[in-house]
Structures are given as structure tokens and as C-alpha cells.
Design a protein around this motif. Structure first.
Motif, PDB file in Angstrom:
ATOM      1  N   ASP A 256       0.805  -1.221   0.000  1.00 41.87           N
ATOM      2  CA  ASP A 256       0.000   0.000   0.000  1.00 41.87           C
ATOM      3  C   ASP A 256       0.837   1.270   0.000  1.00 41.87           C
ATOM      4  O   ASP A 256       0.392   2.302  -0.509  1.00 41.87           O
ATOM      5  CB  ASP A 256      -0.920   0.019   1.227  1.00 41.87           C
ATOM      6  CG  ASP A 256      -1.808  -1.208   1.296  1.00 41.87           C
ATOM      7  OD1 ASP A 256      -2.599  -1.403   0.366  1.00 41.87           O
ATOM      8  OD2 ASP A 256      -1.692  -1.976   2.269  1.00 41.87           O
ATOM      9  N   GLY A 257       2.001   1.236   0.609  1.00 46.57           N
ATOM     10  CA  GLY A 257       2.794   2.449   0.725  1.00 46.57           C
ATOM     11  C   GLY A 257       4.243   2.135   0.998  1.00 46.57           C
ATOM     12  O   GLY A 257       4.618   0.984   1.271  1.00 46.57           O
ATOM     13  N   VAL A 258       5.076   3.174   0.917  1.00 43.66           N
ATOM     14  CA  VAL A 258       6.506   3.014   1.167  1.00 43.66           C
ATOM     15  C   VAL A 258       6.962   3.995   2.237  1.00 43.66           C
ATOM     16  O   VAL A 258       6.505   5.132   2.292  1.00 43.66           O
ATOM     17  CB  VAL A 258       7.348   3.230  -0.109  1.00 43.66           C
ATOM     18  CG1 VAL A 258       6.931   2.255  -1.200  1.00 43.66           C
ATOM     19  CG2 VAL A 258       7.254   4.665  -0.615  1.00 43.66           C
ATOM     20  N   VAL A 259       7.846   3.523   3.093  1.00 39.84           N
ATOM     21  CA  VAL A 259       8.604   4.392   3.984  1.00 39.84           C
ATOM     22  C   VAL A 259       9.980   4.523   3.360  1.00 39.84           C
ATOM     23  O   VAL A 259      10.701   3.524   3.222  1.00 39.84           O
ATOM     24  CB  VAL A 259       8.708   3.810   5.401  1.00 39.84           C
ATOM     25  CG1 VAL A 259       9.636   4.662   6.246  1.00 39.84           C
ATOM     26  CG2 VAL A 259       7.334   3.724   6.045  1.00 39.84           C
ATOM     27  N   CYS A 260      10.333   5.724   2.944  1.00 37.69           N
ATOM     28  CA  CYS A 260      11.605   5.940   2.253  1.00 37.69           C
ATOM     29  C   CYS A 260      12.643   6.469   3.229  1.00 37.69           C
ATOM     30  O   CYS A 260      12.575   7.619   3.662  1.00 37.69           O
ATOM     31  CB  CYS A 260      11.427   6.916   1.085  1.00 37.69           C
ATOM     32  SG  CYS A 260      12.952   7.165   0.149  1.00 37.69           S
ATOM     33  N   CYS A 261      13.583   5.612   3.603  1.00 41.83           N
ATOM     34  CA  CYS A 261      14.668   6.019   4.494  1.00 41.83           C
ATOM     35  C   CYS A 261      16.009   5.695   3.848  1.00 41.83           C
ATOM     36  O   CYS A 261      16.946   5.247   4.505  1.00 41.83           O
ATOM     37  CB  CYS A 261      14.534   5.357   5.860  1.00 41.83           C
ATOM     38  SG  CYS A 261      14.020   3.626   5.833  1.00 41.83           S
ATOM     39  N   ALA A 262      16.058   5.902   2.535  1.00 42.35           N
ATOM     40  CA  ALA A 262      17.273   5.714   1.749  1.00 42.35           C
ATOM     41  C   ALA A 262      18.083   7.014   1.780  1.00 42.35           C
ATOM     42  O   ALA A 262      17.610   8.043   2.276  1.00 42.35           O
ATOM     43  CB  ALA A 262      16.894   5.330   0.318  1.00 42.35           C
ATOM     44  N   PRO A 263      19.309   7.028   1.231  1.00 39.10           N
ATOM     45  CA  PRO A 263      20.104   8.263   1.213  1.00 39.10           C
ATOM     46  C   PRO A 263      19.367   9.426   0.554  1.00 39.10           C
ATOM     47  O   PRO A 263      18.553   9.238  -0.362  1.00 39.10           O
ATOM     48  CB  PRO A 263      21.345   7.845   0.407  1.00 39.10           C
ATOM     49  CG  PRO A 263      21.475   6.386   0.667  1.00 39.10           C
ATOM     50  CD  PRO A 263      20.075   5.869   0.737  1.00 39.10           C
ATOM     51  N   HIS A 264      19.683  10.654   1.015  1.00 42.28           N
ATOM     52  CA  HIS A 264      18.986  11.855   0.552  1.00 42.28           C
ATOM     53  C   HIS A 264      18.917  11.945  -0.975  1.00 42.28           C
ATOM     54  O   HIS A 264      17.889  12.324  -1.536  1.00 42.28           O
ATOM     55  CB  HIS A 264      19.683  13.120   1.063  1.00 42.28           C
ATOM     56  CG  HIS A 264      19.785  13.213   2.551  1.00 42.28           C
ATOM     57  ND1 HIS A 264      18.958  12.529   3.409  1.00 42.28           N
ATOM     58  CD2 HIS A 264      20.627  13.940   3.344  1.00 42.28           C
ATOM     59  CE1 HIS A 264      19.282  12.817   4.650  1.00 42.28           C
ATOM     60  NE2 HIS A 264      20.293  13.669   4.647  1.00 42.28           N
ATOM     61  N   ALA A 265      20.021  11.620  -1.631  1.00 39.49           N
ATOM     62  CA  ALA A 265      20.105  11.807  -3.076  1.00 39.49           C
ATOM     63  C   ALA A 265      19.120  10.943  -3.842  1.00 39.49           C
ATOM     64  O   ALA A 265      18.815  11.227  -5.002  1.00 39.49           O
ATOM     65  CB  ALA A 265      21.531  11.530  -3.550  1.00 39.49           C
ATOM     66  N   SER A 266      18.605   9.884  -3.207  1.00 42.90           N
ATOM     67  CA  SER A 266      17.675   8.978  -3.900  1.00 42.90           C
ATOM     68  C   SER A 266      16.211   9.302  -3.622  1.00 42.90           C
ATOM     69  O   SER A 266      15.319   8.652  -4.173  1.00 42.90           O
ATOM     70  CB  SER A 266      17.961   7.535  -3.477  1.00 42.90           C
ATOM     71  OG  SER A 266      17.700   7.361  -2.094  1.00 42.90           O
TER      72      SER A 266
END
Length: 543
Positions: A256-266
């Protein structure tokens, strides 16, 4: 042996409850009553195996049984003969009970079974309050509340913390409120994901981790503790792992959704792809570190108004932040004229270590990296959320860490389109650490001055008792919200208010996006201008 012990706990609670039911039944029999019926067994499963589920709460249990019995009583006396040829009164009683439970917000599955039994036995209306379903429920609740739950708390107090519910039981607990658990993909498996997002989501019975995405099979971080490899995370959280979001989408995994905790540039690429795929997004702060990407991501969010998009500045979901926004935007201080903000953190260990590349080394379009990107996004987001001010010019000076070259202190004046000014003081060199044993809190002071009064919010974010949100008006008016709560990075629970709001949105519920895409982009523009001003030594426009 621990698994056996955990399995025995609810069984022993139910055993005690039914022993009490047996004795109460003997007394009630003298009065022509009984307190046991088939749905009582289903109720025991909820009360002792999933005591934290919404359907196991005393008010829900009692109200649902009364509603179910009332619905069945109506079907016994007033069921239309024409409808009976299509659906018998027993089934009609269940249907009406479902409608009633949903309408009154008391969803409790065993009560629907009781409605069927009530109609089948054609019980008189007086049995709504004297029937075995309600009487048995009251006895079981008494044992659960008076003996079982206090016993579990006593074990926890002795350091024998009860093991969380099995995942299947947790999912069932979420289902009993009428909605399936949110299926969340976590993008990035670094320090923050492994220390906070993944365990928080796993603990929450309203969520299931659908997938973990990271290009590195062995995520690495200079910040202890050592990170677990993707294979171990897959086993730990019972989910597949992928090297990219594209691979996840191609695999057809439902989420249903994503939590994005990848590097800032991505952030931009991941956020835009998730929105294009129809997924809700909770983006770690900052939204991006590129002004153009922030604008394009905000545009993408605007094109998908039915999708939830928010930037995870956790302080902005706190009740004090929401109250401040209601006061200031509601005109309680008049026209905002000036904001003064100090934000001082014990994070020298983070920003003066060159090994912490993601926190200290610029990438992409960044002119610098350090305290402004890593920390000042919190108070700036809080201020813009509370005031609605639109930054237009920035003048900023910075000092830098000796080893890493990251900015450690920020002194900035932000001019806004309305003419109001914002004074910012940031420092990451408070002695101590904000994480781990002997942690030291962050000092925060925000004062909003208006033509009719002011709002102040000051304290140590490790000590809720250290401050409060206070409104003081020139006409003598005064309001207070007690307690000082800023960033929420407590471990061991279901996560901060921001994560809970995101989960609610993924489950189709109304949810506050305290820092939405336009606010997130405004924060990016402001911090970018601070770096440009510090580099140029001049006042710069905020694009």
C-alpha cells in the motif's frame, strides 16, 4: 521453552476465567440464568490471546453484545415474512448486528455469533441484558481486567517482558476493526530503518512489512550497532527483499505504501516512482536536498491527491505542534511579525566523523552537508507548519567541524513574503550524545511574535516535563498545552505519530500530513538558500 511459556500464558488466563464462569454459573442457575454459550469460547480467544486488539476492549465487548442481542430481538419479533424466504431471521440478525456494530464503532466478531444464537432460540427482549452472551462476557472481562492483565504487568515489572503477539495474531487483531493491515515496503535498510522503522512497523498489529529494498545485501553504517544483512532481515520480518524499487514493482508484490529512508540523493527518484505506482509515501527528512527535485516531487504529489505524501519531521505531528498551528493560523496572535528559534543538539559525534558520509559529505546538487540538512529541517518545518510563512530571502553564516568539514553551527535570518522575519540559531556541538546510555537532550526554543500576542515553546526534548506550549495575548488571554515533545525517536513501540498517521492513510483512514509536499519543498528551498548564503557571504533569494 520461552515459546511454550508464551503459549501457556493466554491458556492459563482462559482456564482461570472459565473456572470463575463455572462458579458464577452455579449461582445464576438458581435464578434461571446461565453465562455460557458457544460464542463465549470465541470471546475468550480475543480477551486472552489478543488483549490489546480493539475488539477486546471492555466497552467494545459490552456494547457489541447489547447491540447484537437488540438486533436479534428485532428480527425475532418483526422480521418480514417476505424476506424470510430469501434470508432466514437468524442470518438477518447477524446482518443487522453487523450494521449496528459498524454504526456504533463496536466491532466484535463473537457478538455476531451471539446474534445468530439469540434469534435461533427466539429469546425474549429481556434477554438483551440477561442473556448468556452478555453475562458470560462480563465474567470473562472481570477476570481479564482484574487478574490476567495485572499478572502480565507484574511479570513485565520483574523484567520478564511478555513476548509480542505472534504475527498471525497481530494481523487478526487488525482485521477485527474491519480493515486489513497496511502493507508497507521499507526503502533503505540502514541505521534508521533497522533501529526504528522496521521494528516499529513489525510491532504494530495494524501493519505488515511487505518488502525491504536496499541495493546492498550487507547494509553498512559507521554508526553502531552493526547492521544486519538483508537475508537476516528477511527472516526476521518474514518478507522478501529486493535490490531496487523497480524490482519490487516488477515482482508484483502487493503493498500500500513506502517508507523511504534511503540516502537523501535517492529521495526524488524513489518518491516519484512510488507515487506513479499508486503508493502512499512517508519520506524521511529532508524531502530532498535538491530544490529542482523537491519542486518536481511536490508536483508529482499534487497530481495524486488521493495518495498520502508526507515528510517525516516527527516533531510536527506532536499535539503541541498541531495546537500551535491552530492558534497561529487561526489568528490568535494576530499577524506574525517575527519568529526566534534556537535548536542545539548533542550530535558532535555524528557530524564531526568523516565516516558518517551521508551526514557530512555533500552529494548531487548539495553545496554542503551537516547540521542544516541533518537537523535544522526539524525546527524550520515546525515553524513553517505553525505560521504559514513563505520564505523569500536568507542570510546565513556557518562554522564547520574540523575533521569532517560538515557545518556544525548555523546562524540565519530568513525574510518572508509577508515581511515577517525568522531568526535561526543551530548548533550540533552540545557535549554528549542524543542516543544510547546517558543520552543528553536537544534544547529547543521557538517564539512566535504577532501583532496581538505570542506563542512560546521551549524545553529539553528528552524531558517532557521541561516545557510547555504557551499562548500569551496582549488582551490578557492565555492558553497552555502542558509538556514538551519535539522529535519522536523513542524505540520499542509502534513508532512516532507521523508513522501512525501514514499507516492509517494506507488503511484508507483519514490522516494528518503535518509536513506535506509543499511544506517539505519549502524547507528544502530554505536550507539550500542557507548554504548558498554561507558560501557566498551574502543575502540570497530563496528560489
Amino acid at each position: 521453552m520461552s515459546k511454550l511459556g508464551d503459549a501457556l500464558k493466554p491458556g492459563l488466563g482462559a482456564l482461570l476465567a472459565f473456572a470463575v464462569v463455572q462458579q458464577v454459573g452455579v449461582v445464576l442457575a438458581d435464578h434461571g440464568l446461565k453465562c455460557v454459550c458457544p460464542p463465549t469460547g470465541a470471546l475468550a480467544v480475543l480477551l486472552f490471546l489478543m488483549p490489546g486488539a480493539p475488539a477486546s476492549q471492555p466497552t467494545c465487548v459490552v456494547l457489541a453484545h447489547v447491540l447484537a442481542a437488540a438486533a436479534a430481538s428485532l428480527c425475532v419479533d418483526y422480521y418480514p415474512a417476505a424476506l424470510a424466504e430469501l434470508v432466514p431471521p437468524t442470518s438477518g440478525a447477524v446482518v443487522l448486528a453487523i450494521v449496528a456494530m459498524k454504526a456504533f464503532g463496536a466491532v466484535h466478531p463473537p457478538a455476531a455469533a451471539y446474534a445468530f444464537l439469540f434469534a435461533m432460540q427466539k429469546m425474549p427482549p429481556v434477554m438483551i441484558v440477561k442473556g448468556p452472551g452478555l453475562l458470560g462476557a462480563l465474567v470473562l472481562l472481570a477476570v481479564q481486567q482484574g487478574a490476567y492483565l495485572p499478572a502480565l504487568k507484574a511479570l513485565e515489572a520483574k523484567g520478564k517482558t511478555a513476548t509480542p503477539q505472534p504475527r498471525a495474531a497481530a494481523i487478526m487483531a487488525a482485521l477485527v476493526d474491519g480493515k486489513p493491515p497496511a502493507r508497507i515496503a521499507v526503502l533503505g535498510a540502514g541505521w534508521w530503518a533497522q533501529g526504528w522503522h522496521l521494528p516499529d512497523l513489525h510491532t504494530n498489529p495494524e501493519t505488515t512489512i511487505a518488502a525491504i529494498v536496499d541495493p546492498n545485501p550487507q547494509p553498512r553504517s559507521a554508526i553502531p550497532p552493526a547492521l544486519e544483512p538483508l537475508a537476516a532481515l528477511a527472516a526476521k520480518y518474514d518478507c522478501p527483499t529486493f535490490a531496487s524499487l523497480d524490482a519490487l514493482l516488477a515482482a508484483g508484490v502487493a503493498f500500500d505504501g513506502v517508507v523511504c529512508c534511503a540516502p537523501h540523493a535517492s529521495h526524488y527518484a524513489l518518491g516519484a516512482a512510488a507515487l506513479a505506482a499508486g503508493k502512499h509515501v512517508l519520506m524521511e527528512k529532508p524531502m530532498t536536498t535538491d530544490v529542482g527535485e523537491a519542486a518536481r516531487l511536490a508536483d508529482a504529489a499534487k497530481r495524486h491527491p488521493r495518495l498520502y505524501f508526507a515528510v517525516n519531521n516527527t516533531a510536527s505531528w506532536r499535539p503541541q505542534a498541531l495546537a500551535a498551528a491552530a492558534w497561529v493560523r487561526g489568528g490568535r496572535v494576530g499577524t506574525v511579525e517575527h519568529v526566534s528559534c534556537s535548536f542545539h543538539s548533542p550530535l558532535l559525534w555524528l557530524f564531526d566523523d568523516p565516516a558518517n558520509v551521508g551526514w557530512t559529505t555533500p552529494s548531487g546538487a548539495m553545496l554542503g552537508n551537516g547540521f542544516a540538512w541533518g537537523q535544522m529541517s526539524h525546527p524550520i518545518a515546525w515553524i513553517l507548519q505553525a505560521t504559514g510563512l513563505e520564505p523569500s530571502f536568507a542570510t546565513c553564516a556557518m562554522t564547520f567541524a574540523e575533521r569532517s568539514g560538515a557545518d556544525l553551527t548555523n546562524a540565519a535570518t530568513i525574510e518572508t513574503k509577508s515581511g515577517a522575519t525568522v531568526s535561526l540559531s543551530g548548533a550540533g556541538s552540545v557535549p554528549g550524545t542524543a542516543h544510547g546510555a546517558g543520552s543528553v537532550g536537544k534544547f529547543v526554543s521557538i517564539r512566535i511574535f504577532g501583532s496581538e500576542g505570542m506563542v512560546s515553546y521551549e524545553g529539553d526534548d528528552s524531558k517532557p516535563e521541561s516545557g510547555k506550549l504557551e499562548l500569551s495575548r496582549r488582551d490578557g488571554g492565555h492558553d497552555v498545552v502542558d509538556g514538551f515533545l519535539f522529535e519522536n525517536f523513542v524505540q520499542g513501540g509502534r513508532g512516532p505519530e507521523s508513522l501512525l498517521a501514514f499507516v492509517a492513510a494506507c488503511r484508507g483512514e483519514a490522516a494528518v500530513a503535518a509536513i506535506d509536499a509543499p511544506l517539505g519543498a519549502a524547507v528544502v528551498r530554505t536550507i539550500d538558500a542557507m548554504y548558498r548564503s554561507a558560501k557566498a557571504g551574502a543575502r540570497v533569494s530563496i528560489a
